[in-house]
Write a protein that holds these residues in place. Structure first.
Motif, PDB file in Angstrom:
ATOM      1  N   ASN A  41      -6.975  -6.842  -2.823  1.00 33.83           N
ATOM      2  CA  ASN A  41      -8.051  -5.805  -3.854  1.00 33.83           C
ATOM      3  C   ASN A  41      -7.785  -4.295  -3.664  1.00 33.83           C
ATOM      4  N   GLU A  42      -8.509  -3.285  -3.909  1.00 36.96           N
ATOM      5  CA  GLU A  42      -7.793  -2.145  -4.211  1.00 36.96           C
ATOM      6  C   GLU A  42      -7.326  -1.310  -3.331  1.00 36.96           C
ATOM      7  N   ASN A  43      -7.346  -1.915  -2.028  1.00 32.96           N
ATOM      8  CA  ASN A  43      -7.736  -1.609  -0.450  1.00 32.96           C
ATOM      9  C   ASN A  43      -6.306  -2.161   0.112  1.00 32.96           C
ATOM     10  N   TYR A  44      -6.089  -2.816  -1.121  1.00 32.76           N
ATOM     11  CA  TYR A  44      -4.751  -4.058  -0.608  1.00 32.76           C
ATOM     12  C   TYR A  44      -4.582  -4.610   0.723  1.00 32.76           C
ATOM     13  N   ARG A  71      -0.631  -7.153  -5.691  1.00 32.43           N
ATOM     14  CA  ARG A  71      -1.805  -6.935  -5.604  1.00 32.43           C
ATOM     15  C   ARG A  71      -2.110  -8.492  -6.500  1.00 32.43           C
ATOM     16  N   GLU A 110       2.525   6.918  -6.611  1.00 34.68           N
ATOM     17  CA  GLU A 110       1.108   8.304  -6.998  1.00 34.68           C
ATOM     18  C   GLU A 110       1.443   9.314  -7.004  1.00 34.68           C
ATOM     19  N   LYS A 152       1.141  -1.270  -0.081  1.00 35.25           N
ATOM     20  CA  LYS A 152       0.005  -0.100  -0.006  1.00 35.25           C
ATOM     21  C   LYS A 152       0.959   1.396  -0.234  1.00 35.25           C
ATOM     22  N   ALA A 163       1.276  -2.767  -8.191  1.00 32.71           N
ATOM     23  CA  ALA A 163      -0.067  -4.369  -8.922  1.00 32.71           C
ATOM     24  C   ALA A 163       0.521  -5.361  -9.095  1.00 32.71           C
TER      25      ALA A 163
END
Length: 539
Positions: free
Chosen positions: A205-208, A199, A128, A121, A196
């Motif tokens: 998931n998108e929230n790690y 993951r 980002e 995360k 990525a």
């Protein structure tokens, strides 16, 4: 946020009832103030909902979960009710920084939480942020002092706020020195690719969060330092104390200490926030500022607020609903303007409003045309006209008598039940105050009054000072405050309080004339103390 339901809540010590058969519903996202004089049961209700006090009988539900039921033997402890409590005393640790004070409660939290890969995360967050290196550079550049040196502490806080990251992550981001102007696009792609890959290989998931068979994997654990810091930074942004994280309580003003206490309460994300006179230790100006802050906080957090106060101005300005109590009994539970304009009884009318309402005793009976001629103020003849079309006073008295009889029958039924304890602090009709020049103690015996014994209630803003007509009076006292002036008016041996907007000059002893405006003049029944109807009072 959950809805809170109280059903027939009683709390007594021997024969003293702190709360007497209180039932109410606090809706989701409401801001409810528990208002009333000292000893009326406000804090007791708050403590019973929170689980700090055990009701004698009744049922309390928070959301869809019963947290107390005397019949079923349910009593969920306070630490399992997920509520926050803000007391009159801030109780900040003097030897801890602001950050540590806010984080203190979080460090002891141990519950079932999602299993998260924090390394992946953090990697994604850094990637980002570096993909927006120009923004990072601008934030850091904005933190240069007059000598051109970067204020690292300020830069870190701005990075935290700008990218919603924790302090450890902000320090890693700052260490890249985006202000150098270097191209970080390659580093950003590398970090995002690593996140990525994590993951994909670990099933995040998108929230790690770890996912197994379509469900988020959960485990009983404590919060990590990363999660604690994120929570602290989140609430510090809400109450605007991000720059004070390294300070100690003694280095803060009273308002800043209050913000820290609020942040500490919000940090565990309570479903309901309880506040017990939290502004009473602040000076008048700061109290006003903090009221605005609490309003903003309520909107931003979307939480349900339950707020105890004896200050009716605080209740009127903050609440979406006011719960007014006296002697443990719920007197009225309505939106503030309804409580102010249509009080249930003389107690509510007297308690809410500053300056206080004017009470004038009167005698009269309704005529065929619906009007009620009244004799008041030592023989003056005035006419009350109900605002409700077709209102009949005789029918209202019948309903009153039926209600009183029904309540007596209900009490008789309760008294026959096993375990019933008679209330020692008896409920009585509120003894209203009639302001006179000579403050003599007059007899007050509601039981001896007839249906012609009435009471007029007039808010000060509905007393108009006029040039002609009206009732003659004399200026007895003047209190100018700039925006408005409060005037005490003597009519015979009675005193009325009026509010004049503006800075008119009044001389004590001068003669004036007054009228009563609007259709919100209140007519009360002296026998029961209940409000009958609103209307006009014509001279």
């Amino acid at each position: 946020m959950p809805r809170i339901t109280l059903e027939h809540i009683n709390k007594r010590w021997n024969k003293f009832y702190a709360t007497d058969d209180v039932s109410m519903v606090i809706e989701d996202n409401a801001f409810v103030t528990l208002l009333g004089p000292s000893g009326c049961g406000k804090t007791t209700i708050l403590r019973m909902i929170a689980g700090l006090e055990t009701p004698t009988t009744g049922k309390i539900t928070i959301g869809d979960r019963v947290v107390f039921d005397s019949d079923m033997g349910i009593n969920i402890p306070a630490n399992k009710r997920k509520v926050g409590f803000l007391f009159q005393n801030y109780a900040l640790w003097p030897n801890m920084t602001v950050h540590d004070n806010i984080a203190f409660g979080l460090s002891n939290v141990k519950e079932v939480l999602p299993k998260i890969d924090f390394e992946a995360k953090t990697t994604a967050q850094l990637g980002e942020a570096l993909s927006r290196a120009d923004e990072v550079k601008q934030i850091v550049e904005d933190c240069r002092d007059k000598d051109g040196k970067i204020d690292e502490k300020r830069a870190l806080i701005k990075l935290i706020d700008g990218f919603t990251i924790s302090m450890p992550t902000a320090k890693k981001l700052y260490a890249y020195h985006a202000e150098s102007g270097k191209d970080f696009s390659g580093e950003a792609q590398k970090l995002l690719a690593a996140a990525a890959d994590a993951r994909k290989t670990k099933g995040l998931n998108e929230n790690y969060e770890y996912v197994q068979n379509g469900e988020v994997v959960k485990e009983e654990r404590k919060l990590t330092k990363e999660e604690i810091d994120l929570a602290v930074r989140r609430v510090s942004r809400i109450v605007k104390i991000g720059m004070f994280m390294d300070r100690y309580p003694a280095e803060l003003s009273g308002g800043q200490q209050q913000r820290v206490a609020i942040a500490r309460t919000l940090a565990p994300e309570p479903s309901v926030l309880f506040m017990d006179e939290p502004l009473s230790n602040l000076d008048a100006k700061l109290r006003l500022e903090m009221r605005y802050e609490l309003q903003r906080l309520h909107v931003e957090t979307g939480s349900t607020f339950v707020y105890v106060t004896h200050d009716q101005m605080e209740a009127m300005t903050l609440a979406t609903q006011i719960c007014l109590l006296n002697n443990g009994v719920l007197q009225q539970y309505e939106v503030p303007l309804t409580v102010y304009n249509k009080p249930e009884n003389t107690f509510v009318a007297d308690f809410v409003g500053n300056p206080s309402i004017n009470f004038i005793e009167a005698k009269g009976a309704q005529q065929a045309d619906g009007s009620i001629p009244l004799t008041m103020l030592n023989g003056l003849q005035l006419t009350f006209k109900p605002a409700e079309t077709g209102f009949r006073l005789g029918e209202w008295f019948k309903e009153r008598d039926a209600s009183i009889a029904s309540a007596a029958e209900e009490l008789k039924k309760k008294a026959s039940q096993k375990g019933y304890v008679e209330k020692g602090n008896k409920d009585e009709v509120f003894r209203y105050n009639i302001a006179r020049v000579d403050e003599e103690d007059t007899p007050f015996d509601p039981s001896s009054m007839t249906n012609e014994d009435l009471l007029i209630g007039i808010r000060p803003e509905f007393i108009d000072i006029v040039e002609d007509g009206g009732i003659e009076g004399e200026v007895y006292g003047v209190m100018p405050t700039g925006m408005e002036t409060t005037v005490k008016i003597r009519v015979g041996e009675f005193l009325l309080t009026g509010v004049v907007f503006g800075s008119d000059i009044f001389k004590i002893g001068s003669k004036i004339r007054i009228k009563f405006s609007g259709d919100t003049i209140m007519l009360f029944d002296r026998k029961s103390g209940r409000r009958i109807v609103n209307g006009e009072l014509a001279i």
